[in-house]
Design an enzyme around this catalytic site. Structure first.
Site, PDB file in Angstrom:
ATOM      1  CE1 TYR A  32      -4.302   0.669  -0.549  1.00  0.00           C
ATOM      2  CE2 TYR A  32      -3.743   2.595   0.767  1.00  0.00           C
ATOM      3  CZ  TYR A  32      -4.593   1.943  -0.097  1.00  0.00           C
ATOM      4  OH  TYR A  32      -5.730   2.568  -0.528  1.00  0.00           O
ATOM      5  N   GLY A  36       6.371   8.202   0.411  1.00  0.00           N
ATOM      6  CA  GLY A  36       7.466   7.919   1.349  1.00  0.00           C
ATOM      7  C   GLY A  36       8.215   6.652   0.932  1.00  0.00           C
ATOM      8  CG  HIS A  37       6.310   2.771   1.079  1.00  0.00           C
ATOM      9  ND1 HIS A  37       4.974   3.024   1.270  1.00  0.00           N
ATOM     10  CD2 HIS A  37       6.714   2.034   2.140  1.00  0.00           C
ATOM     11  CE1 HIS A  37       4.576   2.447   2.395  1.00  0.00           C
ATOM     12  NE2 HIS A  37       5.610   1.849   2.952  1.00  0.00           N
ATOM     13  CD  GLN A  61       5.827  -5.896  10.986  1.00  0.00           C
ATOM     14  OE1 GLN A  61       6.681  -6.482  10.335  1.00  0.00           O
ATOM     15  NE2 GLN A  61       5.723  -4.570  10.956  1.00  0.00           N
ATOM     16  N   GLY A 147      12.824   4.108   6.572  1.00  0.00           N
ATOM     17  CA  GLY A 147      12.403   5.489   6.829  1.00  0.00           C
ATOM     18  C   GLY A 147      12.553   5.855   8.302  1.00  0.00           C
ATOM     19  NE  ARG A 187      -1.354   0.350  11.133  1.00  0.00           N
ATOM     20  CZ  ARG A 187      -0.183  -0.273  11.285  1.00  0.00           C
ATOM     21  NH1 ARG A 187       0.951   0.395  11.168  1.00  0.00           N
ATOM     22  NH2 ARG A 187      -0.137  -1.573  11.541  1.00  0.00           N
TER      23      ARG A 187
HETATM   24  O1  PAF Z   1       8.245  -0.722   8.168  1.00  0.00           O
HETATM   25  C1  PAF Z   1       7.573  -1.664   7.695  1.00  0.00           C
HETATM   26  O2  PAF Z   1       6.787  -1.497   6.752  1.00  0.00           O
HETATM   27  C2  PAF Z   1       7.744  -3.059   8.289  1.00  0.00           C
HETATM   28  O3  PAF Z   1       7.895  -3.012   9.662  1.00  0.00           O
HETATM   29  C3  PAF Z   1       8.879  -3.857   7.624  1.00  0.00           C
HETATM   30  C4  PAF Z   1      10.220  -3.224   7.874  1.00  0.00           C
HETATM   31  C5  PAF Z   1       8.612  -3.966   6.138  1.00  0.00           C
HETATM   32  C6  PAF Z   1       8.925  -5.269   8.219  1.00  0.00           C
HETATM   33  O4  PAF Z   1       7.724  -5.944   8.010  1.00  0.00           O
END
Ligand code: PAF
Length: 293
Positions: A32, A36-37, A61, A147, A187
């Site tokens: 998504y 930034g990505h 996580q 980031g 989000r």
């Molecule tokens: O920052 C994120 O999007 C996640 O924590 C990562 C580093 C991709 C690990 O799932």
């Protein structure tokens, strides 16, 4: 741009790139994607020849009552964005590929996960370092870009690489913001228009903290109280935490000195937004550090 779904195919494609003398850059994501990505991809391209983006919503996580199931996903949109930005490979495994069985080997993180998000999301950073370690082993990148918006994650990953001798250079990237200051996040899509309008208070609170420090305030609790007062003016905001910690060990400090992280997490409805700034405080000098070295 190539897309792989399995670990073996990913390793084969990367081995080929490496055999041609290419340096491998890596941008781990949960998809998504936002600007930034995409700027992480730009940075990876500056430091390598073959850029791998992983798209994997990592179940380990997320806590049992968190948003794993509803986390936004749109692979086709992500694919187009990565391609347009010049990524070379997307690795998008299924959960069963990454975790054919529950991992019996897990991590214990001392100190660095005690505060901030680590304290509110028990086990979160164990899941992050587990998946990032697996991804590093699968991709074996020369450089990986993270980031600074997730400052605690960045600092823990740097320490993971140091403690476990992963042969990868971690590069940090500045937080990318909307024009009104809201930090970009997947989000943010959870925000309704009213919450979105009010969410700018987070960046304003961080700027207020910075202004106070620039004018000589060094007492962490007084700075936090001022930030709380400002955020309380947003009726939809529910503060999860505001903390001021030292960058070195992520432990709280009473008086500001050295490299400090001012970090917050605030709920707007179901959206839990995080943001931070890092400052270097030396005597009466104050300098913002947008990307930790
Ligand atoms: O920052 C994120 O999007 C996640 O924590 C990562 C580093 C991709 C690990 O799932």
């Amino acid at each position: 741009m190539l897309i792989t779904r399995t670990i073996s195919k990913t390793r084969a494609v990367i081995a080929q790139a490496r055999a041609q003398g290419e340096r491998i850059g890596f941008v781990p994501t949960m998809g998504y994607l936002h600007e930034g990505h995409l700027q992480l991809i730009d940075i990876a391209k500056q430091h390598s020849d073959f850029v791998v983006v992983s798209i994997f919503v990592n179940p380990t996580q997320f806590g049992p009552h968190e948003d794993f199931a509803s986390y936004p996903r749109d692979f086709e949109r992500d694919r187009k964005l990565c391609e347009a930005r010049g990524a070379d490979l997307i690795f998008a495994p299924e959960v069963s590929e990454m975790y054919p069985e529950r991992s019996l080997i897990t991590f214990h993180i001392e100190k660095l996960a005690d505060r901030l998000c680590g304290a509110r999301r028990p086990g979160h950073f164990n899941g992050v370092v587990l998946v990032v370690s697996k991804l590093f082993n699968i991709i074996q990148p020369d450089v990986a870009v993270f980031g600074q918006k997730d400052a605690q994650q960045l600092i823990i990953i740097k320490r993971l690489v140091q403690d476990l001798n992963f042969p990868v250079k971690i590069i940090s990237a500045p937080t990318v913001r909307e024009s009104d200051g809201l930090a970009m996040s997947s989000r943010n899509v959870y925000l309704n228009p009213e919450q979105r309008a009010q969410s700018t208070v987070l960046y304003r609170a961080l700027q207020r903290a910075k202004a106070l420090i620039e004018s000589g305030e060094r007492d962490a609790q007084r700075i936090i109280s001022e930030m709380e007062k400002l955020i309380a003016t947003a009726s939809e905001a529910r503060i999860d935490y505001i903390e001021i910690v030292s960058v070195r060990d992520l432990q709280p400090i009473a008086r500001l000195d050295g490299q400090v992280l001012i970090a917050l997490a605030v709920y707007f409805g179901k959206a839990r937004l995080i943001d931070n700034i890092v400052l270097e405080v030396a005597g009466d000098q104050v300098r913002e550090i947008p990307a930790l070295p």
